[in-house]
Write an enzyme that holds these catalytic residues in place. Structure first.
Site, PDB file in Angstrom:
ATOM      1  N   ASP A 128       0.909  -1.236   0.151  1.00  0.00           N
ATOM      2  CA  ASP A 128      -0.090  -0.093  -0.160  1.00  0.00           C
ATOM      3  C   ASP A 128       0.869   1.250  -0.028  1.00  0.00           C
ATOM      4  O   ASP A 128       2.048   1.092   0.459  1.00  0.00           O
ATOM      5  CB  ASP A 128      -0.860   0.012   1.158  1.00  0.00           C
ATOM      6  CG  ASP A 128      -1.754  -1.051   1.246  1.00  0.00           C
ATOM      7  OD1 ASP A 128      -2.451  -1.590   0.238  1.00  0.00           O
ATOM      8  OD2 ASP A 128      -2.372  -1.453   2.304  1.00  0.00           O
TER       9      ASP A 128
HETATM   10  N1  URA Z   1      -1.446  -6.110   4.052  1.00  0.00           N
HETATM   11  C1  URA Z   1      -1.907  -4.642   3.949  1.00  0.00           C
HETATM   12  O1  URA Z   1      -2.968  -4.273   4.479  1.00  0.00           O
HETATM   13  N2  URA Z   1      -1.053  -3.682   3.334  1.00  0.00           N
HETATM   14  C2  URA Z   1      -0.033  -3.933   2.595  1.00  0.00           C
HETATM   15  O2  URA Z   1       0.664  -3.053   2.070  1.00  0.00           O
HETATM   16  C3  URA Z   1       0.359  -5.161   2.664  1.00  0.00           C
HETATM   17  C4  URA Z   1      -0.237  -6.287   3.507  1.00  0.00           C
END
Ligand code: URA
Length: 249
Positions: free
Chosen positions: A108
């Site tokens: 993310d």
């Molecule tokens: N899980 C999440 O919620 N975000 C990420 O970036 C990776 C795993």
């Protein structure tokens, strides 16, 4: 002779995925030494056989590159851009890599840590395939402090909108005045999975960092920097994605 399946030769040249290459063959768009080949699985020698797609010679296969990036937060896991909103992308952190490498999965925008990038499409597909259960470990700062029952729920599986999560490992690391850190290892890769799992047990995520991806650990790689994987790391990564069968190198 170095005999390689025709569809792999086409895919390795970056013309198309393996599946698309098979379609091209079926459609009669591929010639070997001047003859149309519609037979699947024919083996050719990329060094001496002349393979053409739609009348054009294949370029030699790009050398494979395997990279680990410590993605900072505030950077998008995409190669395009910066987009209309001017957000920085991982592309801007990959200066000096000649091959066009693609992220294996995504982190993310506000997640930091270990991101693997490669132009080895076959390996990337396998690493992302649920069948191989490649473990990913995250350091997670959460609001509040989890109790033992909540840790066990994370490990056994929690109900999310897209179904129960599989087994996981969760461990408390330390606590601050109001919040705490856990280490969570998951074997799947659903969108926003860690955030949704913690939300489901009532402890929203405040910070998220991936420190392990399969056999690879982030180590002391500074934020925003990348390095090429070593040969032993590449072998271990291929083993993790082979599930018993070896990948062609
Ligand atoms: N899980 C999440 O919620 N975000 C990420 O970036 C990776 C795993």
């Amino acid at each position: 002779m170095n005999a390689v399946r025709l569809q792999k030769v086409i895919a390795d040249a970056g013309v198309a995925s393996r599946r698309k290459a098979e379609e091209l063959i079926c459609q009669g768009r591929v010639t070997v030494n001047g003859k149309v080949v519609m037979e699947m699985g024919l083996k050719v020698d990329p060094a001496s056989d002349h393979v053409k797609v739609d009348g054009r010679h294949l370029k030699p296969a790009a050398p494979k590159a395997y990279v680990m990036l410590n993605k900072p937060k505030g950077v998008l896991t995409t190669l395009e851009g910066p987009g209309a909103d001017d957000r920085q992308t991982v592309q801007s952190l990959l200066k000096g890599i000649k091959q066009r490498v693609f992220p294996v999965g995504r982190l993310d925008y506000d997640t930091e840590g270990l991101l693997v990038l490669t132009n080895d499409g076959e390996l990337a597909q396998r690493l992302l395939h649920p069948r191989y259960h490649v473990p990913k470990t995250y350091l997670v700062k959460v609001k509040g402090v989890l109790d033992e029952a909540q840790i066990r729920r994370l490990e056994k599986g929690v109900r999310l909108s897209d179904g129960m999560t599989g087994r996981a490992h969760a461990k408390k690391i330390r606590k601050t005045d109001e919040n705490s850190w856990i280490e969570l290892t998951i074997f799947e890769g659903r969108t926003h999975q860690v955030k949704r799992m913690l939300e489901a047990v009532g402890h929203p995520v405040l910070k998220l960092k991936r420190v392990r991806f399969g056999p690879l650990t982030l180590g002391a790689l500074p934020s925003g920097e990348y390095r090429f994987l070593t040969d032993p790391e590449i072998h271990r990564l291929k083993d993790a994605a082979a599930g018993g069968e070896k990948l062609a190198s």
